[in-house]
Design an enzyme around this catalytic site. Structure first.
Site, short mmCIF file in Angstrom:
data_model
loop_
_atom_site.label_atom_id
_atom_site.label_comp_id
_atom_site.label_asym_id
_atom_site.label_seq_id
_atom_site.Cartn_x
_atom_site.Cartn_y
_atom_site.Cartn_z
N CYS A 207 -17.68 0.47 -20.36
CA CYS A 207 -18.99 0.50 -19.69
C CYS A 207 -19.84 -0.72 -20.05
O CYS A 207 -20.68 -1.15 -19.25
CB CYS A 207 -19.73 1.79 -20.04
SG CYS A 207 -18.85 3.29 -19.50
N CYS B 63 -13.57 0.88 -15.27
CA CYS B 63 -13.88 2.31 -15.16
C CYS B 63 -12.58 3.11 -15.27
O CYS B 63 -12.21 3.86 -14.37
CB CYS B 63 -14.60 2.59 -13.85
SG CYS B 63 -15.47 4.16 -13.77
N GLU C 104 0.82 -1.21 0.00
CA GLU C 104 0.00 0.00 0.00
C GLU C 104 0.86 1.26 0.00
O GLU C 104 0.52 2.25 -0.65
CB GLU C 104 -0.94 0.00 1.20
CG GLU C 104 -2.10 -0.97 1.08
CD GLU C 104 -2.98 -0.67 -0.12
OE1 GLU C 104 -3.14 0.50 -0.46
OE2 GLU C 104 -3.49 -1.63 -0.72
N CYS D 71 -19.32 -3.31 -17.48
CA CYS D 71 -19.36 -2.87 -16.08
C CYS D 71 -20.54 -3.51 -15.34
O CYS D 71 -21.68 -3.43 -15.79
CB CYS D 71 -19.46 -1.35 -16.02
SG CYS D 71 -19.55 -0.73 -14.32
N CYS E 202 -25.05 3.69 -12.88
CA CYS E 202 -24.10 4.78 -13.12
C CYS E 202 -24.83 6.00 -13.68
O CYS E 202 -25.30 6.01 -14.82
CB CYS E 202 -23.01 4.31 -14.09
SG CYS E 202 -21.74 5.55 -14.37
#
Length: 341
Positions: free
Chosen positions: A199, A192, A35, A202, A208
């Site tokens: 899309c 995305c 991270e 998705c 959305c």
DNA sequence: TACGCGTGGGA
DNA sequence: TTCCCAAGCGT
């Protein structure tokens, strides 16, 4: 709130998400290291650095006991070196205050240097498998499109909206939260995307709002970056009779803080005076490079001078190809390339 | 709040 | 070439 958003997202993640990144299926320590490395840094760039780092520093204990120069040498080329310095300090705090292992609660994590709200949430969910909320560039982009969040997403007004939405969408169970965190990042990275989002593939396209308005390209809004004046630096490579080069540890905080390089300054005369007093030296121009930092651009002119090592009282001498400590990427490039002129 | 802090990828 | 920006944080 949207019906079964997290459920559909999780189902997609299990089929199409990323499951083979080298920090996955490991432990909280590896999650933490990954991270920090992934802050403002792309996955494909991080992977080889991560593998080398955890091989050399496999635990909080080993990391805490390592010299900072070793830690920074593993970070050289990755950028944002305060991340490595904070990581090292945090490992030492973990040894002294947390019995040698990363704490699993949000507040204790945020108290450690280099860990903010988002990284802490990622460690809690991805590392410990407990409920945690993340908020990275991928999540911001997904949320800004699904909910049509406009304006500069780094401003506090948008930040509050985004954190509220991210929290609301995160499921309560630890295992579900872990999948959700990975799913939001995978969705942002694989579907995305910033440009040419997919899309049609998705799993939450029906939810959305930007897609329904046919306005995907308007979210998130571009934020303007102000350009600073270009700078000119000179780097004076002093070489002694053994063909060794003088390296100096750079001050931190600051650009390349804690890394090593030949002396860099704004003027050749000033550099020579600082290093050698008033002695006259003959320098040879050896080329230049242009380098772009996050917030300004610089041209670095490279000069070489032969000197008597006894005349220099600072730094350390080493042949460039044998130097083992961390060197900034563009400086490494200058020192290792074939000299044209 | 705004800025300092690296490097490389992609359009 | 030039620009944005990528699993942000500290001050």
């Amino acid at each position: 709130m949207i019906e079964r958003f997290a459920e559909r997202l999780a189902d997609w993640q299990k089929r199409h998400g990323r499951h083979d990144l080298p920090w996955q299926q490991r432990g909280p320590y590896e999650t933490w290291i990954s991270e920090i490395m992934l802050q403002q840094t792309q996955v494909q760039v991080v992977i080889p650095y991560f593998n080398r780092f955890v091989a050399s520093f496999p635990s909080e204990e080993v990391l805490a006991a390592a010299p900072i120069d070793d830690v920074l040498a593993h970070w050289a080329g990755l950028g944002y070196y305060s991340r490595a310095r904070n990581l090292h300090r945090a490992a030492q705090v973990i040894m002294q205050e947390h019995q040698g292992s990363l704490p699993n609660d949000l507040e204790a994590l945020i108290a450690l240097p280099g860990i903010g709200r988002s990284t802490a949430g990622a460690i809690v969910s991805l590392g410990f498998g407990a409920r945690g909320v993340i908020q990275d560039g991928n999540v911001r982009r997904v949320l800004s499109r699904v909910f049509c969040i406009s304006g500069d997403l780094s401003k506090s007004i948008a930040q509050n909206q985004l954190w509220d939405l991210a929290d609301t969408l995160t499921p309560d169970g630890g295992a579900e939260s872990k999948v959700h965190a990975q799913a939001m990042m995978d969705l942002g990275s694989l579907i995305c995307r910033r440009s040419k989002p997919k899309c049609e593939a998705c799993p939450v396209a029906d939810d959305c709002q930007a897609l329904q308005r046919n306005a995907i390209a308007k979210f998130p809004e571009r934020k303007q970056v102000k350009q600073r004046q270009d700078e000119l630096w000179v780097m004076l490579q002093l070489v002694n009779a053994n063909e060794e080069t003088l390296f100096i540890k750079r001050p931190s905080p600051g650009i390349w803080g804690g890394l090593y390089s030949p002396p860099i300054g704004l003027s050749l005369n000033q550099l020579a005076a600082d290093l050698l007093g008033n002695e006259q030296i003959e320098t040879e121009y050896a080329g230049a490079i242009n380098h772009t930092f996050s917030h300004f651009r610089v041209r670095i002119e490279h000069y070489v001078a032969s000197v008597n090592a006894a005349d220099v009282r600072v730094g350390e001498w080493c042949r460039t190809e044998r130097f083992q400590k961390g060197v900034p990427a563009p400086i490494q490039h200058i020192l290792s390339r074939e000299e044209i002129k």
